[in-house]
Design a protein around this motif. Structure first.
Motif, PDB file in Angstrom:
ATOM      1  N   ASP A 131       6.671  51.807   1.635  1.00 34.47           N
ATOM      2  CA  ASP A 131       5.388  51.194   1.322  1.00 34.47           C
ATOM      3  C   ASP A 131       4.432  51.221   2.503  1.00 34.47           C
ATOM      4  O   ASP A 131       3.231  51.357   2.330  1.00 34.47           O
ATOM      5  N   LEU A 132       4.992  51.084   3.712  1.00 35.84           N
ATOM      6  CA  LEU A 132       4.132  51.086   4.904  1.00 35.84           C
ATOM      7  C   LEU A 132       4.832  51.834   6.035  1.00 35.84           C
ATOM      8  O   LEU A 132       6.063  51.800   6.145  1.00 35.84           O
ATOM      9  N   VAL A 133       4.034  52.491   6.880  1.00 36.90           N
ATOM     10  CA  VAL A 133       4.556  53.049   8.122  1.00 36.90           C
ATOM     11  C   VAL A 133       3.818  52.318   9.239  1.00 36.90           C
ATOM     12  O   VAL A 133       2.587  52.249   9.235  1.00 36.90           O
ATOM     13  N   VAL A 134       4.577  51.751  10.167  1.00 39.53           N
ATOM     14  CA  VAL A 134       3.948  50.951  11.216  1.00 39.53           C
ATOM     15  C   VAL A 134       4.232  51.571  12.579  1.00 39.53           C
ATOM     16  O   VAL A 134       5.361  51.996  12.863  1.00 39.53           O
ATOM     17  N   GLY A 135       3.228  51.630  13.423  1.00 40.14           N
ATOM     18  CA  GLY A 135       3.390  52.151  14.774  1.00 40.14           C
ATOM     19  C   GLY A 135       2.341  51.554  15.679  1.00 40.14           C
ATOM     20  O   GLY A 135       1.572  50.673  15.265  1.00 40.14           O
ATOM     21  N   ALA A 136       2.291  52.039  16.932  1.00 39.54           N
ATOM     22  CA  ALA A 136       1.271  51.560  17.855  1.00 39.54           C
ATOM     23  C   ALA A 136      -0.099  52.001  17.360  1.00 39.54           C
ATOM     24  O   ALA A 136      -0.209  52.901  16.531  1.00 39.54           O
TER      25      ALA A 136
ATOM     26  N   PHE B 299       8.198  52.184  12.594  1.00 39.28           N
ATOM     27  CA  PHE B 299       9.201  51.816  11.602  1.00 39.28           C
ATOM     28  C   PHE B 299       8.637  51.903  10.195  1.00 39.28           C
ATOM     29  O   PHE B 299       7.432  51.797   9.972  1.00 39.28           O
ATOM     30  N   LEU B 300       9.550  52.154   9.269  1.00 39.04           N
ATOM     31  CA  LEU B 300       9.170  52.240   7.863  1.00 39.04           C
ATOM     32  C   LEU B 300       9.450  50.891   7.219  1.00 39.04           C
ATOM     33  O   LEU B 300      10.432  50.241   7.549  1.00 39.04           O
ATOM     34  N   VAL B 301       8.577  50.494   6.318  1.00 39.06           N
ATOM     35  CA  VAL B 301       8.705  49.183   5.692  1.00 39.06           C
ATOM     36  C   VAL B 301       8.787  49.339   4.182  1.00 39.06           C
ATOM     37  O   VAL B 301       7.998  50.064   3.576  1.00 39.06           O
ATOM     38  N   GLY B 302       9.770  48.654   3.578  1.00 39.85           N
ATOM     39  CA  GLY B 302       9.808  48.531   2.120  1.00 39.85           C
ATOM     40  C   GLY B 302       9.494  47.094   1.775  1.00 39.85           C
ATOM     41  O   GLY B 302      10.042  46.169   2.375  1.00 39.85           O
ATOM     42  N   LEU B 303       8.548  46.891   0.856  1.00 39.99           N
ATOM     43  CA  LEU B 303       8.145  45.530   0.512  1.00 39.99           C
ATOM     44  C   LEU B 303       8.889  45.068  -0.733  1.00 39.99           C
ATOM     45  O   LEU B 303       9.392  45.882  -1.517  1.00 39.99           O
ATOM     46  N   LYS B 304       8.920  43.762  -0.892  1.00 41.20           N
ATOM     47  CA  LYS B 304       9.573  43.234  -2.096  1.00 41.20           C
ATOM     48  C   LYS B 304       8.741  43.562  -3.330  1.00 41.20           C
ATOM     49  O   LYS B 304       9.270  43.765  -4.418  1.00 41.20           O
TER      50      LYS B 304
END
Lengths: 245, 415
Positions: free
Chosen positions: B53-58, B238-243
């Motif tokens: 759902d999301l890719v998070v980085g600097a 990091f990769l994020v999976g949401l509920k």
């Protein structure tokens, strides 16, 4: 002769390619009766082929009336004239009569594809169109089984003309028009070709109009019409008989 | 009747007709091929991050973050602190996270430090999970799991020992040879960048770097040894999976507004859209070239039909004498153009499918492009319809000419 019905009647027919160009056909009157064998004689370029185009309804005269089989074809629309030609007239040309990509048999049967009337008449004996085509080719000594399916390009000129005759006769058109059909044949073949043309037309009670510049053939016909005597165009003598598209 | 004549006429001119068909077929093959590759490469990119759902980085541009973190294209961004990662991973709307640590390589292949969550949560090609072909997932600091391509091209097997290098280059002077890894597992092929990746644990990667630092700086060595059992200090992304998928936008905003350090969160779909905008110009010009090739193919047909008309005027005259209407002459020539176009399209489509079947494994292994051999898509049908319409339109030209000829010539063409 007075009881015979006229197959062709022309009155005061004039034709020029465009309104401004010289008149190439100017015929006061011409009548050809049913089952007549007519020889139309005249030098090449004198407008004979143009007259045939008028009789066939491919061209329409500027003025005057042309009745074929009792119908005024000048008054028909283009599509009606095309159908009339397909139904009632068989053509034989000087050469290149045949469709190069069709076999002998397909070429002979072709008119029945354009005319339901001739198709019905050809298969009238209950034998079918192909059987009638083979019967006609037999009469012309062309019914060799190997020959029937062969490409027409493999035939000699004499053979091609016989196939063309079979195609003109299939479905018993009332009028057969032959435009210099023998000029590419030698003398023996010319006589043989005329024999079979006469025989077939007689059997079918068809009217034959035979056009040629070769006066020596004339003696074999019912009537010889010197083209120069019936056609008196007012314009230039060497009027072109073909327009560049 | 007329259709039969058209087919027989073409058969009579086999050689020219075959050449014309071939040129149309090749142009159709190119047009459909470009469209298929364009579509499949997009599909393949999208498939790589299925379920994330999301890719998070600097803090960086969304495209850069997506390409470096997920596709291993370009250089990794700055690291983010471990506590920032934990802060976001512990949010109530987050179902799972996969930390990614990049920056090292093994003989040209990227080394990725991650956690077992990688094998549990990563999805590709919509909903497929990673499958180990041999061995087991990594467990200890010295374990490594190889992508299918890495194992195949370097001929590694479970139990082999490998050494990783600092930096992403093929040749590196900083080898971490004091800390070799042991291959514990090899993944089945996925058709995604996973195949070209060496996977190790975050702890393993950290251990490597600490050993390097300890050699350079005694103070760091002391701190390093002391922190040896602690959590890793940093990750790259990091990769994020949401509920719930619906929470994606609010979660993205929360990450972007995180106060500990500047972070970027991207929705993979949105970032990919930006990538397509960048590649769109190239795709458009490729498409324009292939469309022009179709025009060239159809022009070949136009030329061959127009040239044939001259010698076919006698044939037209004979057909007219038999009662053919000028409209039928028109349809005969148009029918020939239609048959040539139809045969060209069919042959081109057959060639495309034959090529896809023959070349799919090559595309998959060389370009990581998984090409599905499926029915033509709506877009492809549209292209085919356009080519057919163009063929008919071009066929109108010789058809109209023959119509004019037949009206003007009547029955008296002489040669």
């Amino acid at each position: 002769m007075s009881v015979a019905a006229p197959v062709i009647e022309l009155s005061n027919v004039r034709f020029s390619w465009t309104a401004a160009s010289p008149v190439v056909i100017d015929i006061e009157s011409l009548r050809i009766d049913e089952a007549e064998r007519v020889f139309l004689r005249g030098p090449s370029g004198s407008g004979k082929s143009t007259l045939l185009s008028l009789l066939a309804g491919v061209m329409v005269p500027r003025t005057g009336g042309i009745r074929v089989l009792g119908q005024d074809i000048g008054r028909m629309g283009g599509a009606a004239r095309d159908r009339f030609r397909a139904d009632h007239i068989g053509f034989i040309f000087q050469m290149f009569n045949l469709i190069p990509y069709l076999s002998v048999l397909e070429n002979v049967c072709l008119p029945c594809g354009f005319s339901a009337t001739r198709g019905a008449r050809a298969s009238g004996g209950g034998t079918g169109i192909e059987a009638e085509a083979i019967r006609l080719l037999e009469h012309l000594d062309m019914a060799d089984a190997a020959l029937l399916r062969r490409s027409v390009n493999a035939l000699s000129v004499g053979q091609q003309q016989r196939v063309a005759a079979a195609r003109a006769l299939i479905g018993r058109p009332e009028l057969v028009i032959a435009d210099e059909p023998t000029s590419s044949l030698d003398e023996d073949r010319r006589a043989a070709f005329l024999d079979l043309l006469f025989r077939e037309c007689e059997q079918r009670h068809a009217t034959l109009i035979f056009v040629s510049h070769d006066a020596s053939l004339g003696s074999r016909f019912d009537r010889v019409i010197p083209f120069g005597e019936i056609n008196r165009p007012s314009g230039a003598v060497n009027a072109p008989d073909r327009r560049k598209p | 009747m007329i259709a039969g004549l058209a087919v027989k006429s073409l058969r009579n001119r086999k050689f020219t007709a075959a050449l014309t068909t071939l040129s149309i077929a090749l142009s159709v093959l190119l047009l459909l091929g470009v469209e298929r590759i364009r579509h499949e490469s997009r599909e393949s990119f999208t498939a790589t991050i299925s379920g994330t759902d999301l890719v998070v980085g600097a803090r960086t541009s969304p495209v850069n973050l997506l390409l470096s973190a997920v596709f291993h294209i370009g250089n990794a961004t700055n690291n983010i602190e471990w506590k920032s990662y934990r802060a976001i991973a512990d949010r109530p709307d987050v179902a799972w996270t996969i930390p990614l640590s990049l920056g090292d390589s093994h003989r040209g292949y990227r080394v990725l430090g991650t956690t077992p969550a990688y094998f549990e949560h990563l999805r590709f090609a919509r909903d497929r999970t990673l499958v180990l072909e041999q061995g087991r997932p990594f467990d200890g600091e010295q374990d490594a799991v190889l992508g299918a391509d890495v194992a195949q091209s370097l001929k590694y097997r479970v139990g082999d020992s490998i050494v990783i290098a600092h930096g992403a280059g093929d040749v590196s002077f900083t080898l971490h040879d004091e800390h070799p890894f042991r291959v514990t597992g090899i993944l089945a092929r996925t058709g995604t960048p996973v195949d070209r990746t060496v996977h190790v644990t975050l702890a393993g990667l950290d251990a490597v770097h600490k050993e390097v630092e300890s050699g350079e700086d005694p103070l760091a060595a002391i701190i390093g040894t002391r922190q040896r059992t602690d959590a890793p200090r940093a990750v790259t992304a990091f990769l994020v999976g949401l509920k719930s998928r619906g929470a994606a936008l609010s979660a993205q905003r929360a990450v972007n507004e995180y106060e500990g350090e500047p972070l970027t969160a991207v929705l993979p779909g949105v970032a990919l859209q930006e990538v397509w905008e960048i590649t769109g110009a190239v795709e458009k010009s490729l498409f324009a070239v292939s469309a022009l090739v179709v025009v060239v193919g159809l022009s070949g047909m136009l030329v061959s039909l127009l040239t044939s008309l001259g010698e076919r005027r006698r044939e037209m005259a004979v057909l007219r004498s038999l009662g053919a209407r000028p409209v039928q002459i028109f349809s005969l020539i148009l029918g020939e153009a239609a048959s040539l176009t139809a045969m060209g399209i069919m042959l081109g489509a057959i060639a495309l499918y034959a090529g896809l079947l023959a070349g799919r494994s090559w595309l998959e292994s060389r370009l990581g492009l998984y090409v599905a051999v499926s029915w033509p898509s709506a877009a492809e049908w549209e292209l085919v319809a356009l080519v057919a319409a163009a063929g008919l339109l071009i066929g109108l030209i010789p058809a109209w000419r023959s119509y004019r000829y037949s009206l003007a010539d009547g029955m008296i063409v002489r040669f």
